[in-house]
Enzyme design. Structure first.
Site, short mmCIF file in Angstrom:
data_model
loop_
_atom_site.label_atom_id
_atom_site.label_comp_id
_atom_site.label_asym_id
_atom_site.label_seq_id
_atom_site.Cartn_x
_atom_site.Cartn_y
_atom_site.Cartn_z
N HIS A 140 0.87 -1.18 0.00
CA HIS A 140 0.00 0.00 0.00
C HIS A 140 0.91 1.23 0.00
O HIS A 140 2.02 1.19 0.54
CB HIS A 140 -0.84 -0.04 1.28
CG HIS A 140 -1.91 0.99 1.38
ND1 HIS A 140 -1.66 2.27 1.79
CD2 HIS A 140 -3.24 0.92 1.13
CE1 HIS A 140 -2.80 2.95 1.79
NE2 HIS A 140 -3.77 2.15 1.40
N ASP A 218 3.23 -4.20 8.06
CA ASP A 218 1.98 -3.45 7.93
C ASP A 218 0.83 -4.44 8.12
O ASP A 218 0.52 -5.24 7.24
CB ASP A 218 1.94 -2.80 6.54
CG ASP A 218 0.60 -2.14 6.23
OD1 ASP A 218 -0.31 -2.21 7.08
OD2 ASP A 218 0.48 -1.56 5.14
N GLN A 221 -4.45 -5.00 7.09
CA GLN A 221 -5.46 -5.95 6.60
C GLN A 221 -5.43 -7.28 7.35
O GLN A 221 -6.32 -8.11 7.16
CB GLN A 221 -5.25 -6.22 5.09
CG GLN A 221 -5.42 -5.01 4.20
CD GLN A 221 -6.87 -4.52 4.14
OE1 GLN A 221 -7.82 -5.22 4.56
NE2 GLN A 221 -7.06 -3.31 3.64
N LYS A 244 -10.65 -0.79 10.37
CA LYS A 244 -10.84 -1.99 9.55
C LYS A 244 -11.15 -3.20 10.43
O LYS A 244 -11.38 -4.30 9.93
CB LYS A 244 -9.58 -2.26 8.72
CG LYS A 244 -9.27 -1.19 7.68
CD LYS A 244 -8.12 -1.59 6.81
CE LYS A 244 -7.44 -0.43 6.11
NZ LYS A 244 -8.20 0.17 5.04
N CYS A 384 -4.69 2.41 -3.70
CA CYS A 384 -3.46 2.96 -3.11
C CYS A 384 -2.30 1.97 -3.26
O CYS A 384 -1.50 1.78 -2.33
CB CYS A 384 -3.64 3.33 -1.64
SG CYS A 384 -4.89 4.57 -1.38
N1 C6P Z 1 -6.35 0.38 2.69
C1 C6P Z 1 -8.18 -0.07 1.15
O1 C6P Z 1 -7.46 -0.98 0.73
P1 C6P Z 1 -5.18 3.77 7.14
O2 C6P Z 1 -5.76 4.60 6.03
O3 C6P Z 1 -3.98 4.41 7.77
O4 C6P Z 1 -6.20 3.32 8.12
O5 C6P Z 1 -4.69 2.40 6.44
C2 C6P Z 1 -3.77 2.46 5.39
C3 C6P Z 1 -3.46 1.10 4.86
C4 C6P Z 1 -2.20 0.57 5.09
N2 C6P Z 1 -1.88 -0.66 4.69
C5 C6P Z 1 -2.76 -1.43 4.03
C6 C6P Z 1 -2.35 -2.83 3.62
C7 C6P Z 1 -4.04 -0.96 3.76
O6 C6P Z 1 -4.92 -1.74 3.11
C8 C6P Z 1 -4.39 0.35 4.16
C9 C6P Z 1 -5.74 0.93 3.83
C10 C6P Z 1 -7.69 0.79 2.28
O7 C6P Z 1 -9.30 0.13 0.70
C11 C6P Z 1 -7.75 2.25 1.90
S1 C6P Z 1 -6.73 2.64 0.52
#
Ligand code: C6P
Length: 427
Positions: A140, A218, A221, A244, A384
């Protein structure tokens, strides 16, 4: 192979999907009672954000009606109650993920802020020209851009692990990169938000440590859908996000080793993160508060604690088994639908509850728009993850992603809506 949930059939079956009690769980999520054009809402955009159970909504309401106060500052009883609730949230997070110490748990606004904290504080202080930071082509942007900036500030270099055609990362390539001897940090995702790939993070961390590198994972997910054991994974940094995982927006968690946090300069500065402030200099508060400047996201942390209680009551192993069954069922139904191509690992064994797909001749944005007319909410975008889109040779994908409250009927509604979209385009 017997199916994971009921262990009686070769294929995911209605019984497996009902056995978990997802139909009952739906009653806990008021937004799922919504009808659009008289028909139920089919919410399949859980990788973007999950819906919130009544228990979380009630906790937020109770906090604001009975406990609201600022934390760590007040002598009065209400401030003490709020502080107690906020710090209990930290303990709850530690227990949930089998982490070691509350002082190694920093509340952030989300995974993005957690990774930025590490890249800016650790990265800018410790990275040097000639150092390498290893990311992958499935990251991401939140686990790419902060490292690009840290690299630009320090002269370090960013290198990418490739993604194989089956959606996996090569541990051999990782070993080859590590063998060069200049890798300072490996920063990889636990579960891909596009491909659903579950990376073997404990093994990756182990290999990074053997080569003298640090590891950041990270977990944005992963935490909502897997049994994550941070002691077993042993990462130096592990970042995730509450919204999430059935929790409120605006709160995330960074787990980090205390000895690293002790050496790192503060990320943000101001109130609450100091021990003393002189006219020209300051000293820092103890961990974890050194990294929590300003008024904390108190209600959100309390709400996250309620989300964790809810997830714990369902059982993360049950959630994983249920989402695995749904994913297998979705892969099976989509594979049998004309004009659909799938991205990511072919088997549900190696993927989380995320299925990206393309419909021949229809732009993903049109797919999402047409599905929305059938009340089916999916996401269509580059998610993203533009380097991954380039690797896949597409500008975007359509993506369905699951939460514990999704049922087989949601997948059936997805397939019906896809067929209707295809009819529209066939004219
Ligand atoms: N993905 C999607 O896939 P935040 O916005 O900080 O809560 O999370 C960011 C983020 C970081 N790593 C991974 C693997 C992610 O999937 C995400 C967020 C969302 O729809 C929004 S792009």
């Amino acid at each position: 192979m017997k199916h994971v949930v009921c262990r009686t059939s070769e294929e995911p079956c209605q019984e497996c999907l009902v056995g978990f009690g997802a139909e009952k769980i739906r009653e806990d999520f008021p937004i799922l009672w919504t009808k659009v054009h008289g028909k139920p809402l089919v919410y399949l955009d859980n990788a973007a954000t999950t819906q919130k159970p009544q228990a979380v909504l009630d906790t937020l309401m109770r906090y604001y009606t009975e406990e609201n106060s600022n934390v760590h500052r007040g002598v009065h009883f209400l401030s003490q109650v709020a502080t107690q609730s906020y710090e209990s949230g930290r303990t709850r997070v530690r227990q949930f993920l089998n982490a070691s110490h509350d002082r190694e748990i920093i509340f952030t606004r989300g995974a993005t802020e957690g990774i930025n904290l590490v890249a800016q504080s650790y990265g800018r202080k410790h990275l040097r020209a000639g150092d390498e930071v290893i990311v992958s082509a499935m990251e991401h942007h939140s686990n790419i851009v902060p490292w690009q900036q840290a690299a630009a500030a320090t002269g370090a270099q960013l290198r990418y692990l490739e993604v194989a055609d089956d959606g996996t990362l090569s541990l051999e390539q990782l070993d080859a990169e590590l063998a060069r001897g200049d890798v300072a940090l490996v920063a990889l995702t636990h579960v891909s938000n596009v491909l659903g790939t579950i990376n073997p993070v404990a093994e990756i961390v182990h290999r990074a440590h053997d080569a003298g590198a640090l590891a950041l994972i990270d977990g944005a997910q992963a935490v909502p859908q897997l049994e994550v054991d941070l002691t077993a994974i042993d990462a130096d940094f592990y970042a995730w996000t509450g919204h999430k995982a059935l929790g409120p927006t605006g709160v995330g968690v960074l787990h980090a080793r205390a000895e690293l946090l002790e050496q790192m300069p503060p990320f943000l500065s101001g109130g609450d993160m100091i021990a003393t402030v002189e006219a020209q200099s300051s000293s820092w508060n103890e961990l974890p508060w050194k990294f929590e400047a300003g008024t904390s996201m108190i209600a959100q942390v309390v709400g996250l604690g309620a989300a964790i209680d809810y997830l714990d009551a369902l059982g993360m192993a049950n959630i994983r088994a249920h989402e695995h069954a749904l994913t297998a069922y979705t892969l099976e139904r989509l594979s049998a639908t004309d004009g659909v191509s799938l991205f990511g690992p072919p088997s549900a064994e190696h993927r989380g509850g995320v299925v990206s797909f393309a419909l021949e001749g229809i732009h993903p944005h049109d797919v999402a728009e047409l599905l929305s007319r059938s009340n089916v909410c999916i996401r269509a975008s580059h998610h993203c993850a533009q380097p991954l889109m380039r690797r896949l040779g597409v500008v975007a994908t359509a993506r369905a992603s699951f939460g514990p409250y999704n049922v087989a009927a949601d997948v059936d509604a997805l397939i019906e809506a896809i067929e209707r979209a295809q009819e529209v385009f066939e004219g």
